[in-house]
Design an enzyme around this catalytic site. Sequence first.
Site, PDB file in Angstrom:
ATOM      1  N   LEU A 129      28.735 -78.002  -6.355  1.00 26.00           N
ATOM      2  CA  LEU A 129      27.957 -78.532  -4.924  1.00 26.00           C
ATOM      3  C   LEU A 129      27.925 -76.805  -4.726  1.00 26.00           C
ATOM      4  O   LEU A 129      28.643 -76.114  -4.016  1.00 26.00           O
ATOM      5  CB  LEU A 129      28.983 -79.259  -3.929  1.00 26.00           C
ATOM      6  CG  LEU A 129      29.661 -80.798  -4.782  1.00 26.00           C
ATOM      7  CD1 LEU A 129      30.227 -81.164  -3.417  1.00 26.00           C
ATOM      8  CD2 LEU A 129      28.285 -81.448  -4.803  1.00 26.00           C
ATOM      9  N   ASP A 171      43.354 -87.014   4.772  1.00 31.00           N
ATOM     10  CA  ASP A 171      43.868 -85.363   5.581  1.00 31.00           C
ATOM     11  C   ASP A 171      44.878 -85.289   6.596  1.00 31.00           C
ATOM     12  O   ASP A 171      45.374 -85.854   7.281  1.00 31.00           O
ATOM     13  CB  ASP A 171      42.662 -84.282   6.074  1.00 31.00           C
ATOM     14  CG  ASP A 171      42.499 -83.176   6.158  1.00 31.00           C
ATOM     15  OD1 ASP A 171      41.676 -82.512   5.184  1.00 31.00           O
ATOM     16  OD2 ASP A 171      43.153 -82.363   6.612  1.00 31.00           O
ATOM     17  N   CYS A 211      33.504 -68.968  -2.534  1.00 26.87           N
ATOM     18  CA  CYS A 211      33.312 -69.541  -3.694  1.00 26.87           C
ATOM     19  C   CYS A 211      33.266 -69.072  -4.530  1.00 26.87           C
ATOM     20  O   CYS A 211      34.744 -67.989  -5.707  1.00 26.87           O
ATOM     21  CB  CYS A 211      32.502 -70.754  -4.177  1.00 26.87           C
ATOM     22  SG  CYS A 211      32.304 -72.119  -3.855  1.00 26.87           S
ATOM     23  N   LEU A 223      18.079 -65.637  -9.729  1.00 30.35           N
ATOM     24  CA  LEU A 223      18.044 -64.415 -10.004  1.00 30.35           C
ATOM     25  C   LEU A 223      17.537 -63.492  -8.726  1.00 30.35           C
ATOM     26  O   LEU A 223      16.352 -62.794  -8.857  1.00 30.35           O
ATOM     27  CB  LEU A 223      16.616 -64.069 -11.306  1.00 30.35           C
ATOM     28  CG  LEU A 223      17.770 -64.259 -12.857  1.00 30.35           C
ATOM     29  CD1 LEU A 223      16.292 -64.441 -13.612  1.00 30.35           C
ATOM     30  CD2 LEU A 223      18.173 -63.027 -13.073  1.00 30.35           C
ATOM     31  N   HIS A 224      18.011 -63.702  -7.188  1.00 33.58           N
ATOM     32  CA  HIS A 224      16.929 -63.461  -6.548  1.00 33.58           C
ATOM     33  C   HIS A 224      17.974 -62.714  -6.283  1.00 33.58           C
ATOM     34  O   HIS A 224      19.158 -62.400  -5.204  1.00 33.58           O
ATOM     35  CB  HIS A 224      17.098 -64.631  -4.934  1.00 33.58           C
ATOM     36  CG  HIS A 224      15.944 -65.391  -5.746  1.00 33.58           C
ATOM     37  ND1 HIS A 224      14.589 -65.628  -5.970  1.00 33.58           N
ATOM     38  CD2 HIS A 224      15.918 -67.136  -5.748  1.00 33.58           C
ATOM     39  CE1 HIS A 224      14.426 -66.942  -6.466  1.00 33.58           C
ATOM     40  NE2 HIS A 224      15.123 -67.532  -5.912  1.00 33.58           N
TER      41      HIS A 224
HETATM   42  C1  UGA Z   1      27.908 -71.697  -5.629  1.00 39.55           C
HETATM   43  C2  UGA Z   1      27.671 -72.895  -6.796  1.00 39.55           C
HETATM   44  O1  UGA Z   1      26.054 -72.030  -6.547  1.00 39.55           O
HETATM   45  C3  UGA Z   1      27.592 -74.443  -7.083  1.00 39.55           C
HETATM   46  O2  UGA Z   1      27.375 -74.914  -8.197  1.00 39.55           O
HETATM   47  C4  UGA Z   1      29.734 -74.099  -6.668  1.00 39.55           C
HETATM   48  O3  UGA Z   1      30.368 -75.774  -7.281  1.00 39.55           O
HETATM   49  C5  UGA Z   1      30.432 -73.443  -5.526  1.00 39.55           C
HETATM   50  O4  UGA Z   1      29.652 -72.247  -5.452  1.00 39.55           O
HETATM   51  C6  UGA Z   1      31.675 -73.888  -5.792  1.00 39.55           C
HETATM   52  O5  UGA Z   1      32.408 -73.232  -6.397  1.00 39.55           O
HETATM   53  O6  UGA Z   1      32.135 -74.931  -4.872  1.00 39.55           O
HETATM   54  P1  UGA Z   1      27.701 -71.861  -3.125  1.00 39.55           P
HETATM   55  O7  UGA Z   1      29.167 -70.720  -2.740  1.00 39.55           O
HETATM   56  O8  UGA Z   1      28.037 -72.662  -2.058  1.00 39.55           O
HETATM   57  O9  UGA Z   1      27.350 -72.965  -4.148  1.00 39.55           O
HETATM   58  O10 UGA Z   1      26.606 -70.895  -2.871  1.00 39.55           O
HETATM   59  P2  UGA Z   1      25.039 -70.471  -3.916  1.00 39.55           P
HETATM   60  O11 UGA Z   1      23.798 -71.343  -3.434  1.00 39.55           O
HETATM   61  O12 UGA Z   1      25.926 -70.635  -4.823  1.00 39.55           O
HETATM   62  O13 UGA Z   1      25.173 -68.786  -3.109  1.00 39.55           O
HETATM   63  C7  UGA Z   1      25.785 -68.345  -3.437  1.00 39.55           C
HETATM   64  C8  UGA Z   1      25.991 -66.613  -3.253  1.00 39.55           C
HETATM   65  O14 UGA Z   1      25.768 -66.354  -3.892  1.00 39.55           O
HETATM   66  C9  UGA Z   1      25.367 -66.509  -2.023  1.00 39.55           C
HETATM   67  O15 UGA Z   1      25.595 -65.697  -0.996  1.00 39.55           O
HETATM   68  C10 UGA Z   1      23.774 -66.427  -2.045  1.00 39.55           C
HETATM   69  O16 UGA Z   1      22.708 -65.813  -1.136  1.00 39.55           O
HETATM   70  C11 UGA Z   1      23.485 -65.809  -3.358  1.00 39.55           C
HETATM   71  N1  UGA Z   1      22.875 -65.626  -4.502  1.00 39.55           N
HETATM   72  C12 UGA Z   1      22.112 -66.630  -4.693  1.00 39.55           C
HETATM   73  C13 UGA Z   1      21.552 -64.822  -4.364  1.00 39.55           C
HETATM   74  O17 UGA Z   1      22.042 -63.509  -3.840  1.00 39.55           O
HETATM   75  N2  UGA Z   1      20.961 -64.863  -5.222  1.00 39.55           N
HETATM   76  C14 UGA Z   1      20.695 -65.646  -5.847  1.00 39.55           C
HETATM   77  O18 UGA Z   1      19.424 -65.754  -6.412  1.00 39.55           O
HETATM   78  C15 UGA Z   1      21.580 -67.169  -5.900  1.00 39.55           C
END
Ligand code: UGA
Length: 436
Positions: free
Chosen positions: A153, A30, A263, A253-254
């Site tokens: 991830l 880095d 992301c 689907l939450h």
């Molecule tokens: C997301 C993807 O899930 C990963 O596969 C991907 O690698 C990553 O982006 C990336 O591109 O680096 P992340 O942003 O860490 O991961 O978080 P998520 O768990 O996907 O949640 C994203 C957002 O969606 C959060 O705000 C979460 O609260 C929301 N969410 C997720 C919902 O409102 N409902 C759901 O059912 C799922």
Amino acid sequence: MKIAMVGSGYVGLVSGACFADFGHDVVCIDKHPAKIEKLQAGIMPIYEPGLEALVEGNVKAGRLSFTTDLGEGIKGAKAIFIAVGTPSRRGDGHADLSFVHAVAREVGQCLANDAVVVTKSTVPVGTGDEVERIIAASGTAHRFAVVSNPEFLREGAAIGDFKRPDRIVIGAEDEFGREVMREVYRPLFLNESPILFVNRRSSELIKYAANAFLATKITFINEMADLCERVGADVQDVARGIGMDKRIGGKFLHAGPGYGGSCFPKDTLALLKTAEDFESPVRIVEAVVKANDSRKRAMGRKVVEALGGADAARGKKIAMLGLTFKPNTDDMRDSPAIAIAQTLADAGVAVAAYDPEGMEQARPLMPGVTMCDSPYAAIEGADAVVIVTEWDAFRALDLDRVKALARVPMLVDLRNIYKPDQVCAAGFEYVSVGRG
Ligand code: UGA
């Protein structure tokens, strides 16, 4: 095999530590000396469950080290990963590739052996071609291949996602690239994690298409939640009912306050830009971006409604539980909490907040919000308790204590982590998402 990981941010650090744990010899590079010094001292620059122990174990075993010197770091590496940031470019939403290109230039200049250069950063279609051009232009005499290997991830679950992936996507144009990547992922191959070999452009697009599809699923269920409220249906049941269809699947689907993070917001915008550049519109994703943007403030208005509407809400106080965009992270980027707090401030509502990990990052983003030491400190004297992020710590609040501390027993649960009848039986007025 020696692996170099250029960029020791979230993706680079987690991936580097996991590769080391597989037995590879990994150097994380880095350009920020402060970050490298901290890592050398065992201090993690980010909060990710399990990461500190993983780094410590592999450093002790001599398989993981850190440096600011790219030339030294990539020496002898068969695979050189580029895992630097690709933020949204100010103004147009395109992914800013200046860091990726700068690393490619430096790698080209410093290359001391044959190597595969792998883009792990989320990069738009065609970036691999450009990286290849840049390295070739350096005039290196060594054989190299440029491969795309996107990461999937999730923050807060990154180590598990890395070690037990649904799939590994490799976009390679030649056998040298494929062969080295097979060796990199051999430990997972033995675990029977499927590895999908595709061409480089397909691999680059898979990453954006995956994130855009997941963002679409979330936005779909959020709009269904609004409809459920109007027609007297329950979105939890609707999600379960459609999710049991294997073609749809129950995950993502939450219903909630809208997606945030580093992301989905950035990648959906970048995909729109790519679609625009290639004159191939993705109208569904356009609608998703708009719907998600307006949802965050709409959630603020929902709280104002729960307080009795605009006139009644002015001068009241709420307790906001959870600030990060999701639990198990300290990441505040594009968190719905920011827009909700702003909407409440505009409506003259005071906000006292608590988050287990995110308050330090939240402070500069939410200047009018009072940060508290515990959920109960935030709840004291509140006219409503608003759950914005579903941290485990909020799933079993002592409702009697909440009732005694709050001015009004009102719970606004934007993540549907409570059962309506239980909360109501405890003497609360309960407002949730999509449960009419
Ligand atoms: C997301 C993807 O899930 C990963 O596969 C991907 O690698 C990553 O982006 C990336 O591109 O680096 P992340 O942003 O860490 O991961 O978080 P998520 O768990 O996907 O949640 C994203 C957002 O969606 C959060 O705000 C979460 O609260 C929301 N969410 C997720 C919902 O409102 N409902 C759901 O059912 C799922």
